[in-house]
Design an enzyme around this catalytic site. Structure first.
Site, PDB file in Angstrom:
ATOM      1  N   SER A  64       1.073   5.200  -9.079  1.00  0.00           N
ATOM      2  CA  SER A  64       1.908   5.855  -8.057  1.00  0.00           C
ATOM      3  C   SER A  64       1.770   7.374  -7.998  1.00  0.00           C
ATOM      4  O   SER A  64       2.305   7.995  -7.081  1.00  0.00           O
ATOM      5  CB  SER A  64       3.378   5.496  -8.268  1.00  0.00           C
ATOM      6  OG  SER A  64       3.599   4.185  -7.849  1.00  0.00           O
ATOM      7  N   LYS A  67       0.480   8.633  -4.841  1.00  0.00           N
ATOM      8  CA  LYS A  67       1.365   8.765  -3.679  1.00  0.00           C
ATOM      9  C   LYS A  67       1.547  10.239  -3.287  1.00  0.00           C
ATOM     10  O   LYS A  67       1.809  10.553  -2.133  1.00  0.00           O
ATOM     11  CB  LYS A  67       2.717   8.094  -3.951  1.00  0.00           C
ATOM     12  CG  LYS A  67       2.618   6.545  -4.074  1.00  0.00           C
ATOM     13  CD  LYS A  67       3.926   5.902  -4.473  1.00  0.00           C
ATOM     14  CE  LYS A  67       3.984   4.393  -4.321  1.00  0.00           C
ATOM     15  NZ  LYS A  67       3.352   3.562  -5.315  1.00  0.00           N
ATOM     16  N   TYR A 191      -3.849   0.920   0.171  1.00  0.00           N
ATOM     17  CA  TYR A 191      -2.825   1.315  -0.815  1.00  0.00           C
ATOM     18  C   TYR A 191      -3.273   0.969  -2.248  1.00  0.00           C
ATOM     19  O   TYR A 191      -3.174   1.789  -3.165  1.00  0.00           O
ATOM     20  CB  TYR A 191      -1.502   0.615  -0.459  1.00  0.00           C
ATOM     21  CG  TYR A 191      -0.445   0.704  -1.521  1.00  0.00           C
ATOM     22  CD1 TYR A 191       0.295   1.867  -1.699  1.00  0.00           C
ATOM     23  CD2 TYR A 191      -0.194  -0.375  -2.374  1.00  0.00           C
ATOM     24  CE1 TYR A 191       1.257   1.955  -2.694  1.00  0.00           C
ATOM     25  CE2 TYR A 191       0.763  -0.299  -3.365  1.00  0.00           C
ATOM     26  CZ  TYR A 191       1.487   0.866  -3.526  1.00  0.00           C
ATOM     27  OH  TYR A 191       2.418   0.956  -4.514  1.00  0.00           O
ATOM     28  N   TYR A 241      11.733   7.399  -9.120  1.00  0.00           N
ATOM     29  CA  TYR A 241      12.551   6.253  -8.687  1.00  0.00           C
ATOM     30  C   TYR A 241      14.016   6.448  -9.096  1.00  0.00           C
ATOM     31  O   TYR A 241      14.548   7.552  -8.939  1.00  0.00           O
ATOM     32  CB  TYR A 241      11.966   4.928  -9.230  1.00  0.00           C
ATOM     33  CG  TYR A 241      10.465   4.923  -9.175  1.00  0.00           C
ATOM     34  CD1 TYR A 241       9.816   4.990  -7.949  1.00  0.00           C
ATOM     35  CD2 TYR A 241       9.688   4.905 -10.324  1.00  0.00           C
ATOM     36  CE1 TYR A 241       8.429   5.031  -7.880  1.00  0.00           C
ATOM     37  CE2 TYR A 241       8.299   4.950 -10.263  1.00  0.00           C
ATOM     38  CZ  TYR A 241       7.687   5.015  -9.040  1.00  0.00           C
ATOM     39  OH  TYR A 241       6.335   5.062  -8.987  1.00  0.00           O
ATOM     40  N   VAL A 259       2.897   3.588 -12.911  1.00  0.00           N
ATOM     41  CA  VAL A 259       3.058   2.535 -13.927  1.00  0.00           C
ATOM     42  C   VAL A 259       1.884   2.450 -14.897  1.00  0.00           C
ATOM     43  O   VAL A 259       1.938   1.681 -15.859  1.00  0.00           O
ATOM     44  CB  VAL A 259       3.319   1.123 -13.330  1.00  0.00           C
ATOM     45  CG1 VAL A 259       4.694   1.012 -12.736  1.00  0.00           C
ATOM     46  CG2 VAL A 259       2.248   0.712 -12.355  1.00  0.00           C
TER      47      VAL A 259
HETATM   48  N1  GLN Z   1       0.290  -0.163  -7.741  1.00  0.00           N
HETATM   49  C1  GLN Z   1       1.643  -0.223  -8.220  1.00  0.00           C
HETATM   50  C2  GLN Z   1       2.456  -1.167  -7.374  1.00  0.00           C
HETATM   51  O1  GLN Z   1       2.246  -1.201  -6.207  1.00  0.00           O
HETATM   52  C3  GLN Z   1       2.216   1.147  -8.204  1.00  0.00           C
HETATM   53  C4  GLN Z   1       3.619   1.203  -8.745  1.00  0.00           C
HETATM   54  C5  GLN Z   1       3.900   2.397  -9.611  1.00  0.00           C
HETATM   55  O2  GLN Z   1       3.034   3.069 -10.138  1.00  0.00           O
HETATM   56  N2  GLN Z   1       5.173   2.636  -9.815  1.00  0.00           N
HETATM   57  O3  GLN Z   1       3.273  -1.888  -7.851  1.00  0.00           O
END
Ligand code: GLN
Length: 310
Positions: A64, A67, A191, A241, A259
């Protein structure tokens, strides 16, 4: 003079002995195979000095954290029109949560939760084919980091494609509200490839320089000063988050987690910081990454709330 090299080395050493390392993400199979004892820390200073410790040169899945780069590209493509389709409020829910989408008519709370980033990808695909958008992202992070060795891990992208049922649900649900124009599989394919970017702490900290430097790197403007400030604001309010408030409280710097266990944090005007430890806390953020950043912030005094930023 703060002994940064000493502080970075000491933090990495302390982290080696930490017992509470969190839990490595297992819902994306290749991530589950990453050893929990990895730890890397990289600081890139405004004057170009670099401080590294531990596994700072080992690439990991940025997940993420991508992003932030996707948001930067989408704002470059459509500017503030983006905000008609995605909000700027912390969600207070998990990164892959669907609940708010029902009452908020398919408009995700912010670009740093999965639903928001999927809309950001859809915006990029308004002008590009998936292959082109993925190529643009790869060129962008390579340019930001000044390192052409950065790649996308196809195994991770494929594994996400095979297991991404939640993301598929989010995309379909948003499409039902008219907030996704592209075909779901094309948007998600893009994505997943963004999430599967593999970068080391050093590469990530280098890539974050534009956010430390008011939008420019080595005299080359990436975004306006105002936009850099605003991306930092979003990282501060939404980058972790439902753990974002706690991150702001403990660390006091804009940050974005993934993650894969990475966190990119920015001390504006001072340093771009990347940390990696694969074990996650309950909110899906790196357990030791946060602890390491907390100690770094304490020992250096870096905080956007510091009246006299050192
Ligand atoms: N690729 C992961 C997902 O879509 C990204 C989530 C994350 O890093 N929090 O679940």
């Amino acid at each position: 003079m703060t002994d940064l090299a000493g502080i970075v080395a000491a933090i990495a050493d302390e982290m080696r002995w930490e017992g509470q390392r969190g839990v490595v993400a297992s819902y994306i199979p290749p991530l589950a195979a990453v050893p929990a004892d990895k730890f890397g820390l990289a600081l890139v200073m405004a004057d170009g000095a670099v401080h590294l410790a531990g596994d700072a040169d080992e690439p990991f899945s940025v997940q993420s954290i991508s992003k932030v780069f996707a948001l930067t590209l989408a704002l470059g493509a459509v500017g503030d029109q983006l905000w008609a389709r995605v909000g700027r409020e912390p969600s207070g829910t998990a990164f892959n949560s669907i609940v708010q989408l029902e009452t908020e008519h398919g408009i995700p709370r912010n670009p740093f939760i999965n639903a928001g980033a999927i809309v950001v990808c859809d915006v990029l695909l308004g002008r590009l084919r998936p292959r082109e958008a993925i190529g643009q992202m790869l060129r962008f992070v390579r340019e930001l980091a000044g390192d052409d060795a950065i790649v996308i891990d196809d195994d991770v992208a494929r594994a996400e494609q095979e297991t991404g049922f939640r993301n598929r649900a989010l995309a379909n649900y948003m499409r039902s509200f008219g907030n996704l124009n592209g075909e779901v599989e094309r948007v998600l394919g893009t994505y997943f490839h963004f999430c599967a970017l593999a970068m080391s702490c050093r590469q990530l900290a280098l890539a974050g320089r534009y956010l430390m430097n008011g939008g420019a790197v080595d005299g080359h403007r990436i975004v306006t000063e105002n936009r850099a400030r605003r991306i930092n604001a979003l990282m501060m309010s939404c980058g972790h988050y439902d753990n974002s408030g706690d991150f702001a409280y403990r660390i006091g710097l804009p940050g974005k987690s993934g993650v894969g266990g990475g966190i990119l944090a920015i001390a504006p005007g001072i340093a771009s910081i990347a940390v990696w430890s694969p074990g996650l806390n309950a909110a899906g953020n790196s357990q030791l990454g946060q602890l390491a950043l907390e100690r770094l912030a304490q020992r250096t005094g870096w905080s956007v709330f510091e009246p006299r930023m050192p």
